[in-house]
Write a protein that holds these residues in place. Sequence first.
Motif, PDB file in Angstrom:
ATOM      1  N   ASP A 153       0.838  -1.243  -0.103  1.00  9.32           N
ATOM      2  CA  ASP A 153      -0.080  -0.010  -0.022  1.00  9.32           C
ATOM      3  C   ASP A 153       0.855   1.236  -0.146  1.00  9.32           C
ATOM      4  O   ASP A 153       1.063   1.852   1.067  1.00  9.32           O
ATOM      5  N   SER A 154       1.267   1.683  -1.396  1.00 10.30           N
ATOM      6  CA  SER A 154       2.363   2.524  -1.204  1.00 10.30           C
ATOM      7  C   SER A 154       1.926   3.785  -2.112  1.00 10.30           C
ATOM      8  O   SER A 154       1.088   3.478  -3.218  1.00 10.30           O
ATOM      9  N   LYS A 155       2.550   4.793  -2.178  1.00  8.90           N
ATOM     10  CA  LYS A 155       2.250   5.977  -3.042  1.00  8.90           C
ATOM     11  C   LYS A 155       3.520   7.031  -2.859  1.00  8.90           C
ATOM     12  O   LYS A 155       4.302   6.807  -2.112  1.00  8.90           O
ATOM     13  N   ILE A 156       3.671   7.865  -3.850  1.00  9.03           N
ATOM     14  CA  ILE A 156       4.765   8.638  -4.104  1.00  9.03           C
ATOM     15  C   ILE A 156       4.279   9.933  -4.407  1.00  9.03           C
ATOM     16  O   ILE A 156       3.226  10.191  -4.960  1.00  9.03           O
ATOM     17  N   MET A 157       4.755  10.882  -4.005  1.00  6.92           N
ATOM     18  CA  MET A 157       4.584  12.486  -4.398  1.00  6.92           C
ATOM     19  C   MET A 157       5.777  13.212  -4.922  1.00  6.92           C
ATOM     20  O   MET A 157       6.683  13.135  -4.263  1.00  6.92           O
ATOM     21  N   PHE A 158       5.659  13.911  -5.862  1.00 12.29           N
ATOM     22  CA  PHE A 158       6.547  14.634  -6.260  1.00 12.29           C
ATOM     23  C   PHE A 158       6.302  16.103  -6.315  1.00 12.29           C
ATOM     24  O   PHE A 158       5.148  16.590  -6.538  1.00 12.29           O
ATOM     25  N   GLU A 159       7.298  16.874  -6.049  1.00 14.85           N
ATOM     26  CA  GLU A 159       7.150  18.419  -5.992  1.00 14.85           C
ATOM     27  C   GLU A 159       8.300  19.108  -6.346  1.00 14.85           C
ATOM     28  O   GLU A 159       9.405  18.637  -6.472  1.00 14.85           O
ATOM     29  N   ASN A 160       8.162  20.410  -6.689  1.00 18.78           N
ATOM     30  CA  ASN A 160       9.378  21.390  -6.961  1.00 18.78           C
ATOM     31  C   ASN A 160       9.937  20.954  -8.097  1.00 18.78           C
ATOM     32  O   ASN A 160      11.295  20.812  -8.356  1.00 18.78           O
ATOM     33  N   VAL A 161       9.309  20.645  -9.431  1.00 20.03           N
ATOM     34  CA  VAL A 161      10.005  19.996 -10.634  1.00 20.03           C
ATOM     35  C   VAL A 161      10.578  20.775 -11.203  1.00 20.03           C
ATOM     36  O   VAL A 161      10.255  22.246 -11.449  1.00 20.03           O
ATOM     37  N   LYS A 162      11.813  20.768 -11.623  1.00 23.25           N
ATOM     38  CA  LYS A 162      12.681  21.504 -12.304  1.00 23.25           C
ATOM     39  C   LYS A 162      13.425  20.928 -13.546  1.00 23.25           C
ATOM     40  O   LYS A 162      13.591  19.656 -13.485  1.00 23.25           O
ATOM     41  N   ILE A 163      13.121  21.535 -14.695  1.00 24.14           N
ATOM     42  CA  ILE A 163      13.460  20.838 -16.006  1.00 24.14           C
ATOM     43  C   ILE A 163      14.437  21.799 -16.850  1.00 24.14           C
ATOM     44  O   ILE A 163      14.149  22.802 -16.875  1.00 24.14           O
ATOM     45  N   GLN A 164      15.265  21.124 -17.497  1.00 18.74           N
ATOM     46  CA  GLN A 164      16.281  21.755 -18.409  1.00 18.74           C
ATOM     47  C   GLN A 164      16.318  20.664 -19.528  1.00 18.74           C
ATOM     48  O   GLN A 164      16.510  19.382 -19.333  1.00 18.74           O
ATOM     49  N   HIS A 165      16.347  21.205 -20.807  1.00 20.68           N
ATOM     50  CA  HIS A 165      16.536  20.526 -21.741  1.00 20.68           C
ATOM     51  C   HIS A 165      16.938  21.322 -23.049  1.00 20.68           C
ATOM     52  O   HIS A 165      16.687  22.492 -23.115  1.00 20.68           O
ATOM     53  N   TYR A 192      10.827  14.323  -3.845  1.00 25.97           N
ATOM     54  CA  TYR A 192       9.963  13.231  -3.634  1.00 25.97           C
ATOM     55  C   TYR A 192       9.567  12.688  -2.118  1.00 25.97           C
ATOM     56  O   TYR A 192      10.480  13.122  -1.411  1.00 25.97           O
ATOM     57  N   ALA A 193       8.414  12.170  -1.828  1.00 20.54           N
ATOM     58  CA  ALA A 193       8.152  11.457  -0.550  1.00 20.54           C
ATOM     59  C   ALA A 193       7.453  10.323  -1.007  1.00 20.54           C
ATOM     60  O   ALA A 193       6.568  10.169  -1.760  1.00 20.54           O
ATOM     61  N   PHE A 194       8.014   9.282  -0.421  1.00 24.92           N
ATOM     62  CA  PHE A 194       7.363   7.889  -0.632  1.00 24.92           C
ATOM     63  C   PHE A 194       6.752   7.333   0.731  1.00 24.92           C
ATOM     64  O   PHE A 194       7.163   7.434   1.584  1.00 24.92           O
ATOM     65  N   TYR A 195       5.418   6.798   0.491  1.00 22.08           N
ATOM     66  CA  TYR A 195       4.501   6.601   1.484  1.00 22.08           C
ATOM     67  C   TYR A 195       4.143   5.016   1.496  1.00 22.08           C
ATOM     68  O   TYR A 195       3.918   4.699   0.479  1.00 22.08           O
TER      69      TYR A 195
END
Length: 167
Positions: free
Chosen positions: A108-120, A131-134
């Motif tokens: 019973d797990s989930k993950i949350m992502f925040e503060n995404v930064k992208i360079q390409h 990330y935070a894994f629950y």
Amino acid sequence: MKKIILVLSILLFTLVSFTSKATSNKPLYKIVKDFESAITTKDRSRYFNLFYEGTISWIGVSSSHDFNQEKSRADTAIAKGERATQPMKTYPGDHIHFFDVIISPTNDSKIMFENVKIQHDGDIASVYFDYAFYAGDVRSAWGKKSLLLVNTESGWKINSVVFSINT
């Protein structure tokens, strides 16, 4: 008059550049959202479709604080004559093991992502986020995650995952 035209031209150019760059990040933001969603919903097909078909680099790095605490516990146990395993600072792995073991349908797990930064540059990309894994409702691990992606004939694909681990 020339100064006004120059200032307006610079402002217009900046606005156009910003709009173009923000728009070109949309497919990469979608990859991040799909990655997060596939893990949380345990969607195996969606998850594996995000990855490059060749070799994927995958490594976790334990925080210095956690590593030092575990090492101290192990050293103390060994000094007392007890059996103990020395901790690892880095954890090599792969996306298959991560899915099959860590986010298996029985967890019973989930993950949350925040503060995404992208360079390409349109061909390769670097994506960096928190990330935070629950496990259930308990945050069991958190840190930073970095994805390297390549733009293939079938779109953006994750080629490398590196992340810090705090527990």
